[in-house]
Design a protein around this motif. Sequence first.
Motif, PDB file in Angstrom:
ATOM      1  N   TRP A   8       0.805  -1.214   0.000  1.00 34.93           N
ATOM      2  CA  TRP A   8       0.000   0.000   0.000  1.00 34.93           C
ATOM      3  C   TRP A   8       0.843   1.271   0.000  1.00 34.93           C
ATOM      4  N   LEU A   9       1.880   1.330   0.820  1.00 32.63           N
ATOM      5  CA  LEU A   9       2.687   2.550   0.909  1.00 32.63           C
ATOM      6  C   LEU A   9       3.421   2.870  -0.391  1.00 32.63           C
ATOM      7  N   ASN A  10       3.687   1.860  -1.204  1.00 33.85           N
ATOM      8  CA  ASN A  10       4.333   2.104  -2.499  1.00 33.85           C
ATOM      9  C   ASN A  10       3.387   2.744  -3.502  1.00 33.85           C
ATOM     10  N   THR A  11       2.098   2.543  -3.319  1.00 35.60           N
ATOM     11  CA  THR A  11       1.126   3.075  -4.273  1.00 35.60           C
ATOM     12  C   THR A  11       0.353   4.271  -3.726  1.00 35.60           C
ATOM     13  N   ALA A  12       0.512   4.549  -2.452  1.00 34.46           N
ATOM     14  CA  ALA A  12      -0.252   5.630  -1.823  1.00 34.46           C
ATOM     15  C   ALA A  12       0.266   6.997  -2.235  1.00 34.46           C
ATOM     16  N   ASP A  13      -0.630   7.948  -2.273  1.00 35.98           N
ATOM     17  CA  ASP A  13      -0.277   9.346  -2.503  1.00 35.98           C
ATOM     18  C   ASP A  13      -0.354  10.054  -1.148  1.00 35.98           C
ATOM     19  N   PRO A  14       0.780  10.282  -0.502  1.00 32.75           N
ATOM     20  CA  PRO A  14       0.751  10.872   0.841  1.00 32.75           C
ATOM     21  C   PRO A  14      -0.032  12.181   0.914  1.00 32.75           C
ATOM     22  N   VAL A  17      -3.694  11.803   1.398  1.00 34.53           N
ATOM     23  CA  VAL A  17      -4.062  11.317   2.728  1.00 34.53           C
ATOM     24  C   VAL A  17      -3.976  12.426   3.760  1.00 34.53           C
ATOM     25  N   ILE A  18      -2.927  13.240   3.695  1.00 37.23           N
ATOM     26  CA  ILE A  18      -2.715  14.237   4.743  1.00 37.23           C
ATOM     27  C   ILE A  18      -3.353  15.584   4.429  1.00 37.23           C
ATOM     28  N   SER A  19      -3.791  15.791   3.200  1.00 35.44           N
ATOM     29  CA  SER A  19      -4.327  17.106   2.843  1.00 35.44           C
ATOM     30  C   SER A  19      -5.808  17.257   3.176  1.00 35.44           C
ATOM     31  N   ILE A  20      -6.508  16.160   3.431  1.00 35.54           N
ATOM     32  CA  ILE A  20      -7.934  16.283   3.754  1.00 35.54           C
ATOM     33  C   ILE A  20      -8.108  16.520   5.248  1.00 35.54           C
ATOM     34  N   THR A  21      -9.253  17.046   5.618  1.00 38.61           N
ATOM     35  CA  THR A  21      -9.510  17.311   7.032  1.00 38.61           C
ATOM     36  C   THR A  21      -9.676  15.997   7.791  1.00 38.61           C
ATOM     37  N   THR A  22      -9.514  16.082   9.085  1.00 38.76           N
ATOM     38  CA  THR A  22      -9.679  14.898   9.929  1.00 38.76           C
ATOM     39  C   THR A  22     -11.092  14.345   9.808  1.00 38.76           C
ATOM     40  N   GLY A  66      -1.229   5.801   9.742  1.00 39.93           N
ATOM     41  CA  GLY A  66       0.191   6.010  10.009  1.00 39.93           C
ATOM     42  C   GLY A  66       0.710   7.294   9.389  1.00 39.93           C
ATOM     43  N   LEU A  67       0.325   7.549   8.153  1.00 37.60           N
ATOM     44  CA  LEU A  67       0.764   8.784   7.487  1.00 37.60           C
ATOM     45  C   LEU A  67       0.241  10.017   8.211  1.00 37.60           C
ATOM     46  N   ARG A  68      -1.001   9.970   8.641  1.00 36.66           N
ATOM     47  CA  ARG A  68      -1.574  11.116   9.353  1.00 36.66           C
ATOM     48  C   ARG A  68      -0.907  11.302  10.716  1.00 36.66           C
ATOM     49  N   LEU A  69      -0.571  10.195  11.380  1.00 36.90           N
ATOM     50  CA  LEU A  69       0.123  10.292  12.663  1.00 36.90           C
ATOM     51  C   LEU A  69       1.511  10.899  12.481  1.00 36.90           C
ATOM     52  N   VAL A  70       2.221  10.467  11.460  1.00 36.05           N
ATOM     53  CA  VAL A  70       3.545  11.033  11.167  1.00 36.05           C
ATOM     54  C   VAL A  70       3.424  12.539  10.938  1.00 36.05           C
ATOM     55  N   GLU A  71       2.457  12.934  10.163  1.00 38.79           N
ATOM     56  CA  GLU A  71       2.273  14.356   9.871  1.00 38.79           C
ATOM     57  C   GLU A  71       1.955  15.147  11.143  1.00 38.79           C
ATOM     58  N   THR A  72       1.102  14.599  11.998  1.00 42.74           N
ATOM     59  CA  THR A  72       0.743  15.265  13.250  1.00 42.74           C
ATOM     60  C   THR A  72       1.953  15.405  14.168  1.00 42.74           C
ATOM     61  N   LEU A  73       2.727  14.328  14.303  1.00 37.38           N
ATOM     62  CA  LEU A  73       3.924  14.396  15.148  1.00 37.38           C
ATOM     63  C   LEU A  73       4.960  15.357  14.576  1.00 37.38           C
ATOM     64  N   ASN A  74       5.121  15.359  13.263  1.00 33.05           N
ATOM     65  CA  ASN A  74       6.052  16.304  12.641  1.00 33.05           C
ATOM     66  C   ASN A  74       5.609  17.738  12.875  1.00 33.05           C
ATOM     67  N   ASP A  75       4.317  17.999  12.765  1.00 33.21           N
ATOM     68  CA  ASP A  75       3.805  19.347  13.028  1.00 33.21           C
ATOM     69  C   ASP A  75       4.092  19.772  14.463  1.00 33.21           C
ATOM     70  N   ALA A  76       3.962  18.814  15.380  1.00 36.88           N
ATOM     71  CA  ALA A  76       4.147  19.135  16.795  1.00 36.88           C
ATOM     72  C   ALA A  76       5.618  19.336  17.153  1.00 36.88           C
ATOM     73  N   PHE A  77       6.503  18.507  16.593  1.00 39.14           N
ATOM     74  CA  PHE A  77       7.892  18.510  17.035  1.00 39.14           C
ATOM     75  C   PHE A  77       8.881  19.110  16.047  1.00 39.14           C
ATOM     76  N   ALA A  78       8.479  19.284  14.810  1.00 41.69           N
ATOM     77  CA  ALA A  78       9.377  19.861  13.795  1.00 41.69           C
ATOM     78  C   ALA A  78       8.555  20.734  12.854  1.00 41.69           C
ATOM     79  N   PRO A  79       8.010  21.824  13.359  1.00 43.19           N
ATOM     80  CA  PRO A  79       7.085  22.625  12.566  1.00 43.19           C
ATOM     81  C   PRO A  79       7.683  23.281  11.322  1.00 43.19           C
ATOM     82  N   ASN A  80       8.987  23.416  11.230  1.00 46.81           N
ATOM     83  CA  ASN A  80       9.601  24.080  10.081  1.00 46.81           C
ATOM     84  C   ASN A  80      10.129  23.124   9.018  1.00 46.81           C
ATOM     85  N   ARG A  81       9.790  21.858   9.131  1.00 45.39           N
ATOM     86  CA  ARG A  81      10.270  20.873   8.175  1.00 45.39           C
ATOM     87  C   ARG A  81       9.357  20.824   6.953  1.00 45.39           C
TER      88      ARG A  81
END
Length: 87
Positions: A8-14, A17-22, A66-81
């Motif tokens: 799935w991760l090879n064919t997914a468009d991140p 997944v992360i651009s839509i609202t919760t 998983g992708l949404r969790l990664v994005e949330t954690l990145n927003d929280a801990f590395a906001p300028n990435r």
Amino acid sequence: MERLENGWLNTADPNSVISITTIDWATAGHQPAVNITRLVPANGVLDRDHRHENLPVLDARLGSTGLRLVETLNDAFAPNRRTLGQE
């Protein structure tokens, strides 16, 4: 995990997944869950065939979670990435 990484991760468009609202993401996952629940046999035993038939749906939900969790954690801990999908 290996199945998700090689499948799935090879064919997914991140970004899709992360651009839509919760709420939109949760709503999109609700109907597949209802459909899978309706396919549970009357005896409640989930056999190999049931698992095999529904594994792609489960992989997609687990992968998108998983992708949404990664994005949330990145927003929280590395906001300028850079966000997922950016080059």
